[in-house]
Design an enzyme around this catalytic site. Structure first.
Site, PDB file in Angstrom:
ATOM      1  N   GLN A  54    -126.790  67.480 -80.374  1.00  8.91           N
ATOM      2  CA  GLN A  54    -125.335  67.451 -79.947  1.00  8.91           C
ATOM      3  C   GLN A  54    -124.679  68.722 -79.676  1.00  8.91           C
ATOM      4  OE1 GLN A  54    -123.425  64.143 -82.480  1.00  8.91           O
ATOM      5  NE2 GLN A  54    -125.257  64.787 -83.595  1.00  8.91           N
ATOM      6  N   ASN A  55    -125.538  69.675 -80.317  1.00  5.82           N
ATOM      7  CA  ASN A  55    -125.093  71.089 -80.295  1.00  5.82           C
ATOM      8  C   ASN A  55    -125.174  71.880 -78.969  1.00  5.82           C
ATOM      9  OD1 ASN A  55    -124.584  71.066 -82.722  1.00  5.82           O
ATOM     10  ND2 ASN A  55    -126.601  71.992 -83.678  1.00  5.82           N
ATOM     11  N   HIS A 109    -125.130  66.922 -75.136  1.00  6.72           N
ATOM     12  CA  HIS A 109    -123.726  67.324 -74.881  1.00  6.72           C
ATOM     13  C   HIS A 109    -123.722  68.562 -74.057  1.00  6.72           C
ATOM     14  CE1 HIS A 109    -122.127  65.091 -78.695  1.00  6.72           C
ATOM     15  NE2 HIS A 109    -122.440  64.116 -77.757  1.00  6.72           N
ATOM     16  N   CYS A 125    -119.677  69.216 -54.218  1.00  7.93           N
ATOM     17  CA  CYS A 125    -120.586  70.143 -54.433  1.00  7.93           C
ATOM     18  C   CYS A 125    -121.466  69.908 -55.610  1.00  7.93           C
ATOM     19  CB  CYS A 125    -119.892  71.402 -54.731  1.00  7.93           C
ATOM     20  SG  CYS A 125    -120.725  72.873 -54.994  1.00  7.93           S
ATOM     21  N   CYS A 166    -118.976  76.826 -52.769  1.00  5.33           N
ATOM     22  CA  CYS A 166    -118.006  76.342 -52.007  1.00  5.33           C
ATOM     23  C   CYS A 166    -116.972  77.340 -51.174  1.00  5.33           C
ATOM     24  CB  CYS A 166    -116.768  75.775 -53.021  1.00  5.33           C
ATOM     25  SG  CYS A 166    -117.614  74.172 -53.881  1.00  5.33           S
ATOM     26  N   THR A 205    -125.339  66.354 -88.875  1.00  7.87           N
ATOM     27  CA  THR A 205    -124.320  65.665 -88.278  1.00  7.87           C
ATOM     28  C   THR A 205    -123.670  64.565 -88.914  1.00  7.87           C
ATOM     29  OG1 THR A 205    -123.957  64.390 -86.419  1.00  7.87           O
ATOM     30  CG2 THR A 205    -126.198  64.156 -87.539  1.00  7.87           C
ATOM     31  N   ASN A 216    -128.259  67.331 -95.114  1.00  6.12           N
ATOM     32  CA  ASN A 216    -126.920  67.406 -94.975  1.00  6.12           C
ATOM     33  C   ASN A 216    -126.409  68.147 -96.146  1.00  6.12           C
ATOM     34  OD1 ASN A 216    -124.000  67.220 -94.649  1.00  6.12           O
ATOM     35  ND2 ASN A 216    -124.690  65.775 -92.742  1.00  6.12           N
ATOM     36  N   THR A 217    -125.380  68.836 -96.105  1.00  2.99           N
ATOM     37  CA  THR A 217    -124.843  69.410 -97.502  1.00  2.99           C
ATOM     38  C   THR A 217    -123.951  68.301 -97.976  1.00  2.99           C
ATOM     39  OG1 THR A 217    -123.045  69.977 -95.878  1.00  2.99           O
ATOM     40  CG2 THR A 217    -124.638  71.971 -96.736  1.00  2.99           C
TER      41      THR A 217
END
Ligand code: BV8
Length: 305
Positions: free
Chosen positions: A107-108, A127, A140, A206, A249, A274-275
């Protein structure tokens, strides 16, 4: 070595098909902030004002300053040992003699997985990327990939300031071996000026010029269809996924957060790095789920060894 780790590593050796789902926590050790939580990007700024098509329509100059600032900081950052551990797995899977199928779904948008030497064919930046530029004209199809120039236009000069680091104990650059994690990164976006559209990045194709936009997926936008199809095919094929690594995440954002259940429902197991992990997962009482609490950059090289 903990019982959970031993069990996980034994299972890992038997896996033929693995997915890694990556979020902002993986890049914390590289000096980049997360999005949510007390030190997150969205703590001081509303994502609706900066990361939606409406925000760009209303004030493209503001949105471009935000992304220019994040581009600058991502360019200063280096992939960490967690990125490298996933990169090793990705390259193992592409060897001719390998019987491992593997993808990283990140996702980064910071480009760090790609810069870590990760195999291109099994990396999905769902993403988009801060370093992609897309033309905003519907007529375009211009796209510019991996554009590392900074600033993109003269008007975006002034966005080269680093994230504030409160109580920074030790620089990652100074002592790479200890890999001290700076949990106190406090991103403070400081928009400095009103920038007219004509001074923002323009499409070179363009005729009358159209604005370029950051090649990221904003809230309310569909993810790239080809990427979604490839990920769906990997997860939904008859040959089901044995393991999903869920790394740094919060699982807040759709559709990324749907992948874990989709793997589980087909019999795959889950390993969370994860933390912040719920106690019952840590105690090993959640079925088919391992939890490893701490910095992903430290945990992954050990767990995936
Ligand atoms: C879509 C790019 C169809 C831009 C990002 C209501 C109205 C409108 C829409 C929705 C709605 N409800 C749901 C939706 C859908 C929406 C959504 O999910 N919204 C959420 C907020 C509810 N999704 C979409 O709009 C997606 N498109 O669905 O299309 C559609 C269309 C219209 C309407 C409905 C459906 C598009 C989503 C893409 C958004 N773009 N990024 C940019 O970056 O500027 S997402 C954004 O969150 C971030 O960029 C990031 O990629 C993503 C996920 O966040 P995380 O990576 O998980 O980060 P977070 O801070 O949350 O967590 C960090 C974790 O790390 C924590 O758990 C922490 O404990 C841990 N951690 C910290 N340090 C460490 C660590 N772990 C390990 N080691 C450490 N050292």
């Amino acid at each position: 070595m903990s019982k959970q780790l031993v069990e996980f590593q034994e299972y890992l050796k038997t896996c033929r098909k693995i997915v890694a789902l990556v979020g902002a926590g993986l890049s914390v050790s590289s000096g980049l902030p997360t999005f949510r939580g007390s030190q997150g990007l969205w703590k001081n700024f509303n994502m609706i004002d900066l990361a939606t098509p409406d925000a760009f329509y209303i004030d493209p100059g503001l949105v471009w300053q935000f992304y220019s600032w994040r581009r600058y900081n991502a360019l200063q950052a280096k992939p960490n040992k967690g990125h490298l551990a996933l990169s090793a797995l990705s390259n193992l899977a592409t060897r001719k003699d390998s019987n491992l199928e593997y993808i990283t779904i990140t996702q980064n948008v910071d480009g760090l997985s790609s810069r870590s030497g990760h195999a291109k064919e099994n990396l999905y930046e769902i993403h988009g990327s801060l370093f992609n530029l897309n033309c905003t004209s519907f007529m375009c199809n211009y796209v510019d990939r991996n554009n590392l120039k900074h600033p993109l236009t003269k008007a975006l000069e002034g966005t080269e300031y680093e994230y504030d680091r409160k109580n920074r104990k030790r620089s990652l650059e100074e002592d790479d071996s200890s890999h001290q994690v700076d949990y106190s990164i406090s991103p403070q976006f400081r928009p400095v000026k009103n920038i007219p559209e004509s001074e923002l990045p323009q499409c070179p194709v363009c005729k009358d010029g159209s604005l370029l936009r950051p090649g990221v997926v904003w809230f309310g936008e569909s993810l790239p269809l080809n990427v979604m199809n490839s990920v769906d095919n990997f997860i939904e094929s008859n040959n089901s996924v044995d393991l999903i690594l869920v790394i740094g995440t919060s699982g807040t954002v759709y559709p990324a957060n749907s992948y874990v259940d989709r793997v589980k429902v087909k019999g795959g197991k889950v390993a969370i790095f994860n933390t912040d992990i719920e106690e019952d997962i840590l105690q090993g009482i959640v079925k088919d789920t391992w939890g490893f609490r701490g910095d992903a950059a430290e945990l992954l090289p050990i767990a995936l060894k």
